[in-house]
Write a protein that holds these residues in place. Structure first.
Motif, PDB file in Angstrom:
ATOM      1  N   THR A   4       4.637  -8.054   2.096  1.00 26.48           N
ATOM      2  CA  THR A   4       4.893  -6.851   1.298  1.00 26.48           C
ATOM      3  C   THR A   4       5.667  -5.817   2.412  1.00 26.48           C
ATOM      4  O   THR A   4       6.633  -5.423   1.947  1.00 26.48           O
ATOM      5  N   GLU A   5       5.176  -5.673   3.652  1.00 23.05           N
ATOM      6  CA  GLU A   5       5.947  -5.095   4.549  1.00 23.05           C
ATOM      7  C   GLU A   5       7.176  -5.441   5.023  1.00 23.05           C
ATOM      8  O   GLU A   5       8.293  -4.765   5.057  1.00 23.05           O
ATOM      9  N   ALA A   8       9.915  -4.836   1.955  1.00 20.10           N
ATOM     10  CA  ALA A   8       9.742  -3.301   1.878  1.00 20.10           C
ATOM     11  C   ALA A   8      10.898  -2.713   2.697  1.00 20.10           C
ATOM     12  O   ALA A   8      10.827  -1.640   3.327  1.00 20.10           O
ATOM     13  N   ALA A  85       0.178  -7.104  -5.154  1.00 15.03           N
ATOM     14  CA  ALA A  85       1.010  -5.938  -6.143  1.00 15.03           C
ATOM     15  C   ALA A  85      -0.269  -4.993  -6.648  1.00 15.03           C
ATOM     16  O   ALA A  85      -0.284  -3.956  -6.708  1.00 15.03           O
ATOM     17  N   LEU A  88      -1.662  -2.177  -4.366  1.00  8.70           N
ATOM     18  CA  LEU A  88      -0.841  -1.216  -3.891  1.00  8.70           C
ATOM     19  C   LEU A  88      -1.302   0.239  -4.536  1.00  8.70           C
ATOM     20  O   LEU A  88      -1.739   0.404  -5.691  1.00  8.70           O
ATOM     21  N   THR A  89      -1.081   1.115  -3.757  1.00 14.80           N
ATOM     22  CA  THR A  89      -1.352   2.568  -4.241  1.00 14.80           C
ATOM     23  C   THR A  89      -0.352   3.225  -5.001  1.00 14.80           C
ATOM     24  O   THR A  89       0.827   2.627  -4.950  1.00 14.80           O
ATOM     25  N   ASP A  91       1.336   5.674  -4.126  1.00 19.10           N
ATOM     26  CA  ASP A  91       2.311   5.917  -3.249  1.00 19.10           C
ATOM     27  C   ASP A  91       3.295   4.890  -2.803  1.00 19.10           C
ATOM     28  O   ASP A  91       4.487   4.785  -2.448  1.00 19.10           O
ATOM     29  N   ASP A  92       2.233   3.455  -2.532  1.00 21.30           N
ATOM     30  CA  ASP A  92       2.800   2.316  -2.146  1.00 21.30           C
ATOM     31  C   ASP A  92       3.892   1.970  -3.315  1.00 21.30           C
ATOM     32  O   ASP A  92       5.040   1.477  -2.828  1.00 21.30           O
ATOM     33  N   HIS A  93       3.599   1.983  -4.554  1.00 20.94           N
ATOM     34  CA  HIS A  93       4.508   1.848  -5.687  1.00 20.94           C
ATOM     35  C   HIS A  93       5.657   2.726  -5.791  1.00 20.94           C
ATOM     36  O   HIS A  93       7.005   2.097  -5.884  1.00 20.94           O
ATOM     37  N   ARG A  94       5.632   4.032  -5.412  1.00 22.83           N
ATOM     38  CA  ARG A  94       6.814   4.903  -5.158  1.00 22.83           C
ATOM     39  C   ARG A  94       7.772   4.277  -4.190  1.00 22.83           C
ATOM     40  O   ARG A  94       8.792   4.318  -4.284  1.00 22.83           O
ATOM     41  N   ARG A  95       7.018   4.093  -2.924  1.00 24.18           N
ATOM     42  CA  ARG A  95       7.891   3.584  -1.902  1.00 24.18           C
ATOM     43  C   ARG A  95       8.647   2.245  -2.438  1.00 24.18           C
ATOM     44  O   ARG A  95       9.781   2.160  -1.942  1.00 24.18           O
ATOM     45  N   ALA A  96       7.765   1.405  -2.695  1.00 24.15           N
ATOM     46  CA  ALA A  96       8.604  -0.028  -2.992  1.00 24.15           C
ATOM     47  C   ALA A  96       9.659   0.144  -4.364  1.00 24.15           C
ATOM     48  O   ALA A  96      10.594  -0.303  -4.087  1.00 24.15           O
TER      49      ALA A  96
END
Length: 181
Positions: A4-5, A8, A85, A88-89, A91-96
């Motif tokens: 994931t990282e 990203a 997936a 993911l929070t 905020d994680d989804h926003r960033r992705a």
């Protein structure tokens, strides 16, 4: 760094896109594919992807005293699992999502900057549709899209094939409670 990282980052995501379909490329070829990205940046991200297990060295050869490596994608390590997936929070989804859109915009810009780019002739499309779906209809649509796309993911480069970037994006834009007329 987990998958994931690793994925990203817009440059790493573009490198992964470039190598899909059993392609093998050198860093020089990847630099040509990402002309808006510095060579040092491409080399750094290829190194991260290789050490993270997303890329592997397909072959090596000596060129003018240096070693030229051809890289290929390790398909099994080049996607985010459903479990990851789901974890993911928001905020994680926003960033992705922002990373995916940044990579998409960069790829589209690189396409438009190529000599002879012809969006109409190349059947470029970026339409958006707002559609009303029940949960069952949504499930059917996703299944139909997968049925159309999955068999083509295994296509490899051929003289009559051009690599395309297909980016289906689907999310609700309204509250289901507001769907009454």
């Amino acid at each position: 760094m987990d998958t994931t990282e690793l994925l990203a980052h817009p440059v790493r995501l573009r490198i992964v896109h470039a190598l899909r379909g059993d392609r093998e490329m050198t860093t020089t070829e990847l630099c040509a594919r990402l002309p808006d990205t510095s060579k040092a940046t491409v080399y750094r991200h290829v190194d991260l992807l290789q050490h993270g297990g997303v890329l592997e060295v397909a072959s090596e050869r000596r060129v003018r005293g240096a070693v030229e490596r051809r890289y290929r994608l390790r398909q099994e390590n080049a996607s985010i699992s459903a479990a990851a997936a789901a974890a993911l929070t928001p905020d994680d989804h926003r960033r992705a999502f922002a990373i995916a859109m940044t990579a998409l915009a960069a790829e589209f810009g690189a396409y438009l900057d190529r000599p002879g780019a012809d969006p109409a002739g190349d059947l470029v499309g970026y339409r958006q549709h707002a559609i009303w779906l029940s949960p069952a209809e949504l499930t059917d649509l996703i299944g139909e899209l997968r049925a159309a796309i999955l068999p083509r993911l295994g296509h490899t480069p051929a003289p009559d094939r051009t690599q395309h970037l297909l980016s289906p994006i689907l999310f609700p834009i309204g509250d289901s409670r507001s769907s009454s007329r």
